[in-house]
Design a protein around this motif. Structure first.
Motif, PDB file in Angstrom:
ATOM      1  N   THR A  17       0.832  -1.214   0.000  1.00 52.43           N
ATOM      2  CA  THR A  17       0.000   0.000   0.000  1.00 52.43           C
ATOM      3  C   THR A  17       0.858   1.252   0.000  1.00 52.43           C
ATOM      4  O   THR A  17       0.519   2.234  -0.646  1.00 52.43           O
ATOM      5  CB  THR A  17      -0.942  -0.011   1.212  1.00 52.43           C
ATOM      6  N   TYR A  19       3.792   1.641  -1.330  1.00 54.96           N
ATOM      7  CA  TYR A  19       4.270   1.848  -2.712  1.00 54.96           C
ATOM      8  C   TYR A  19       3.139   2.402  -3.577  1.00 54.96           C
ATOM      9  O   TYR A  19       3.340   3.279  -4.393  1.00 54.96           O
ATOM     10  CB  TYR A  19       4.790   0.540  -3.306  1.00 54.96           C
ATOM     11  N   ALA A  20       1.930   1.865  -3.360  1.00 58.61           N
ATOM     12  CA  ALA A  20       0.789   2.284  -4.180  1.00 58.61           C
ATOM     13  C   ALA A  20       0.468   3.763  -3.996  1.00 58.61           C
ATOM     14  O   ALA A  20      -0.027   4.413  -4.918  1.00 58.61           O
ATOM     15  CB  ALA A  20      -0.434   1.439  -3.820  1.00 58.61           C
ATOM     16  N   GLN A  21       0.762   4.293  -2.824  1.00 56.25           N
ATOM     17  CA  GLN A  21       0.398   5.693  -2.546  1.00 56.25           C
ATOM     18  C   GLN A  21       1.411   6.692  -3.112  1.00 56.25           C
ATOM     19  O   GLN A  21       1.186   7.891  -3.043  1.00 56.25           O
ATOM     20  CB  GLN A  21       0.241   5.911  -1.037  1.00 56.25           C
ATOM     21  N   SER A  28       2.596   5.131 -11.799  1.00 58.90           N
ATOM     22  CA  SER A  28       1.574   5.521 -10.825  1.00 58.90           C
ATOM     23  C   SER A  28       0.647   6.585 -11.412  1.00 58.90           C
ATOM     24  O   SER A  28      -0.437   6.813 -10.894  1.00 58.90           O
ATOM     25  CB  SER A  28       2.219   6.009  -9.520  1.00 58.90           C
ATOM     26  N   LEU A 141      -1.131  -3.563  -8.209  1.00 62.22           N
ATOM     27  CA  LEU A 141      -1.485  -3.121  -6.849  1.00 62.22           C
ATOM     28  C   LEU A 141      -0.522  -2.057  -6.320  1.00 62.22           C
ATOM     29  O   LEU A 141      -0.924  -1.139  -5.623  1.00 62.22           O
ATOM     30  CB  LEU A 141      -1.463  -4.308  -5.881  1.00 62.22           C
ATOM     31  N   MET A 142       0.767  -2.215  -6.676  1.00 61.62           N
ATOM     32  CA  MET A 142       1.776  -1.326  -6.100  1.00 61.62           C
ATOM     33  C   MET A 142       1.947  -0.027  -6.877  1.00 61.62           C
ATOM     34  O   MET A 142       2.735   0.829  -6.481  1.00 61.62           O
ATOM     35  CB  MET A 142       3.110  -2.053  -5.959  1.00 61.62           C
ATOM     36  N   THR A 143       1.238   0.102  -8.015  1.00 56.79           N
ATOM     37  CA  THR A 143       1.321   1.376  -8.742  1.00 56.79           C
ATOM     38  C   THR A 143      -0.054   2.055  -8.829  1.00 56.79           C
ATOM     39  O   THR A 143      -0.197   3.069  -9.486  1.00 56.79           O
ATOM     40  CB  THR A 143       1.851   1.164 -10.189  1.00 56.79           C
ATOM     41  N   THR A 144      -1.045   1.454  -8.178  1.00 56.62           N
ATOM     42  CA  THR A 144      -2.394   2.028  -8.230  1.00 56.62           C
ATOM     43  C   THR A 144      -2.798   2.474  -6.835  1.00 56.62           C
ATOM     44  O   THR A 144      -2.790   1.651  -5.913  1.00 56.62           O
ATOM     45  CB  THR A 144      -3.410   0.977  -8.747  1.00 56.62           C
ATOM     46  N   ARG A 145      -3.110   3.727  -6.672  1.00 56.88           N
ATOM     47  CA  ARG A 145      -3.479   4.249  -5.349  1.00 56.88           C
ATOM     48  C   ARG A 145      -4.710   3.507  -4.839  1.00 56.88           C
ATOM     49  O   ARG A 145      -5.602   3.164  -5.608  1.00 56.88           O
ATOM     50  CB  ARG A 145      -3.750   5.749  -5.425  1.00 56.88           C
ATOM     51  N   TYR A 146      -4.687   3.264  -3.536  1.00 53.19           N
ATOM     52  CA  TYR A 146      -5.735   2.413  -2.977  1.00 53.19           C
ATOM     53  C   TYR A 146      -7.133   2.964  -3.241  1.00 53.19           C
ATOM     54  O   TYR A 146      -8.059   2.211  -3.547  1.00 53.19           O
ATOM     55  CB  TYR A 146      -5.525   2.178  -1.471  1.00 53.19           C
ATOM     56  N   PHE A 149      -8.179   2.016  -6.603  1.00 48.14           N
ATOM     57  CA  PHE A 149      -8.446   0.586  -6.650  1.00 48.14           C
ATOM     58  C   PHE A 149      -9.838   0.285  -6.075  1.00 48.14           C
ATOM     59  O   PHE A 149     -10.632  -0.443  -6.679  1.00 48.14           O
ATOM     60  CB  PHE A 149      -7.351  -0.128  -5.858  1.00 48.14           C
TER      61      PHE A 149
END
Lengths: 273, 295
Positions: A17, A19-21, A28, A141-146, A149
């Motif tokens: 998460t 990384y995703a942010q 991203s 998952l790690m490049t898409t902001r939660y 998602f």
């Protein structure tokens, strides 16, 4: 950030998460819809193909994407443990029955286990397919902001599936953080997962039961707090979703072209099969 | 000050100013399914434009009372009136529109993926459009000074930030009454002061009446217009902060300790061999009282 890492071989949700942010990388900024389309294409391709070369090249492309997004490659290899174990446990039996040229044989007394070239190709292909899907999913998952998602889930899935997902979010984090805290407490007094299971199995089971009871209790309180703000069974994700831009179409187009080129130009691929 | 020694057979609490009444807990009792008594013959009221502090030790029934004010619990005996409506006999499904609750543990309140989603949750339930809910959420976040957290994930916020977002989540619904359960517990002094200033501003700028449950009497002394002491599930005494806190016997009976300002002043007077003529409650009042006594 509190770490909820239980083992280096289990994907750390907190790390994923965090990384995703991040907002700084190219991937991203790519629209979540574009990356999601990519995921669908990848799944479609690995479902259709049984070709080792295509799987190998696809895996390298996706690993390249993952690395170029600035994501932790060493950790990814550690996280491969579970999918690799899963594939091996799945094909561990059927790989011996594949027809083909025998490579080696294991004499078991009453019967012999023979590994053929096709059996070996099968296991490598399935491993590659598993690693492709895991790597791309983690990349997604790690490049898409939660929030994007969850907004996608809200738009794609029907109720109550979307509601379950949206509400499970905090519950999952809280349960993980509780489990992480209990593991820390176990380790701080000389325990470890394997050691504790062997030596203190009963205590360990009680600890896990406690996590679930506490999580349930907490979920009840979260539910109460929601009712206090007028919850009536419908929760709406409020985040606006970025629309796919030209760069997104370019990425998808390039991906499709690359696969088409591999299928058509790499010798001996013989198409998808 | 009112020290409540109610007739146990009286069916109702003493009458109050009906014009200003927002909440009236009329002789309410609540027993949990396991048989433990949450509140017992509780008499409590909240008037317009006031900050009421419910002070009592852990397990005295403060949180149980607060959950009655929003309709999360209903009394097994007696009644609770909110804005002229009985929650026992009337419709209570939209009580949350009038009474906003900020829970003691922010983690219990923040459940959405992002701060914005969480703060928008209440306004969307009020029937606002997506854009209006977003505007209300932004305005509330700005109101509590947490606008920069709008796209953050709740699990990466500090305790103080979580508390501010929890308060914004309730403020965005523009309630008439705001109920806060231990609003400064587990907060560092800086965030405590921010929450304190916010509560004062809710009353002054938004005209919101506030009920606070706390065992921190220093905090209650600084902020409350009226203090209610709770013990064994009932309010047994109430009054202005100076009336209540300058009664050490009462505070001891409640199982609490005197606020620091009061303790310092009383000890100072004792050391000087004089009667405590002033009744300073806040720090500035204490300084003034000490200066006066020296001059």
């Amino acid at each position: 950030m509190s770490s909820t890492m239980i083992s280096s071989h289990i994907p750390d949700l907190d790390l994923i998460t965090s990384y995703a942010q991040r907002e700084g990388t190219f991937f991203s900024r790519v629209s979540p819809w574009t990356k999601f389309t990519g995921l669908l294409l990848v799944i479609l391709l690995i479902t259709l193909t049984r070709n080792l070369v295509i799987c190998g090249v696809l895996y390298l492309i996706i690993l390249g994407l993952y690395a170029s997004a600035g994501l932790p490659v060493k950790k990814l290899f550690a996280w491969y443990t579970l999918p690799v174990l899963f594939v091996i446990s799945l094909v561990g039996i059927m790989v011996w029955t594949e027809p083909g040229t025998p490579l080696f044989s294991l004499n078991m007394g009453l019967f012999a286990l023979t590994l053929t070239d096709n059996g070996l190709i099968l296991i490598i292909t399935l491993l590659l397919k598993a690693l492709i899907s895991v790597t791309y999913s983690l990349f997604f998952l790690m490049t898409t902001r939660y929030q994007h998602f969850s907004a996608m889930i809200y738009r794609i899935f029907p109720s109550p599936l979307d509601q379950i997902f949206l509400l499970a979010y905090r519950y999952l984090f809280l349960t993980l953080s509780m489990t992480g805290a209990i593991f820390k407490a176990v380790r701080s007094r000389g325990g470890g997962i394997i050691h504790s299971v062997r030596v203190q199995g009963r205590i360990f089971a009680e600890v896990f039961a406690l996590v679930f009871i506490r999580s349930f209790d907490r979920a009840e309180r979260v539910h109460q707090a929601m009712i206090a703000r007028g919850y009536n069974g419908k929760y709406e994700a409020g985040t606006d979703m970025p629309k796919p831009g030209l760069s997104g179409f370019c990425v998808i187009g390039a991906f499709v072209c690359a696969i088409a080129l591999i299928v058509l130009m790499v010798p001996n691929t013989g198409g998808l099969y | 000050m009112t020290i409540i020694h109610r007739d146990p057979h009286a069916p109702h609490c003493p009458p109050i100013d009906k014009k200003r009444e927002l909440i009236h807990v009329d002789c309410a009792s609540h027993t949990y399914p396991d048989g433990s008594v949450g509140i017992h013959d509780m008499c409590f009221y909240v008037l317009r434009d006031e900050i009421v502090a419910l002070c009592g030790p852990n397990g005295s029934g403060k949180s149980t009372l607060l959950e009655h004010l929003n309709g999360l619990l209903t009394p097994s005996k007696g009644d609770v009136w909110v804005n002229g409506r009985s929650i026992t006999h009337g419709e209570r499904s939209d009580l949350w529109k009038d009474v906003g609750v900020v829970f003691q543990r922010s983690d219990d309140q923040l459940f959405a993926p992002t701060v914005l989603d969480d703060v928008m949750f209440g306004p969307l339930n009020l029937g606002m459009s997506h854009d209006d809910a977003q505007a209300a959420a932004m305005s509330a976040l700005e109101g509590v000074g947490a606008a920069d957290l709008v796209h953050k994930l709740p699990n990466y916020l500090s305790g103080g930030q979580k508390r501010l977002v929890s308060i914004a989540g309730v403020l965005a619904m523009k309630p008439k009454i705001m109920v806060l359960d231990e609003p400064t517990s587990d907060l560092d002094p800086l965030h405590s002061e921010r929450v304190e200033a916010l509560i004062l501003r809710f009353k002054r700028d938004y005209g919101i009446s506030v009920v606070i449950a706390t065992h921190d009497l220093d905090f209650a002394a600084r902020i409350a217009d009226r203090v209610c002491l709770v013990k064994n599930g009932s309010v047994f005494a109430e009054g202005t902060p100076d009336e209540v806190f300058y009664n050490p016997v009462l505070i001891e009976e409640a199982g609490l300790t005197l606020p620091q300002t009061v303790r310092i002043y009383l000890e100072y007077c004792k050391a000087q061999g004089r009667e405590p003529e002033q009744r300073p409650i806040r720090r500035d009042e204490l300084i003034r009282a000490l200066q006066l006594s020296q001059s």
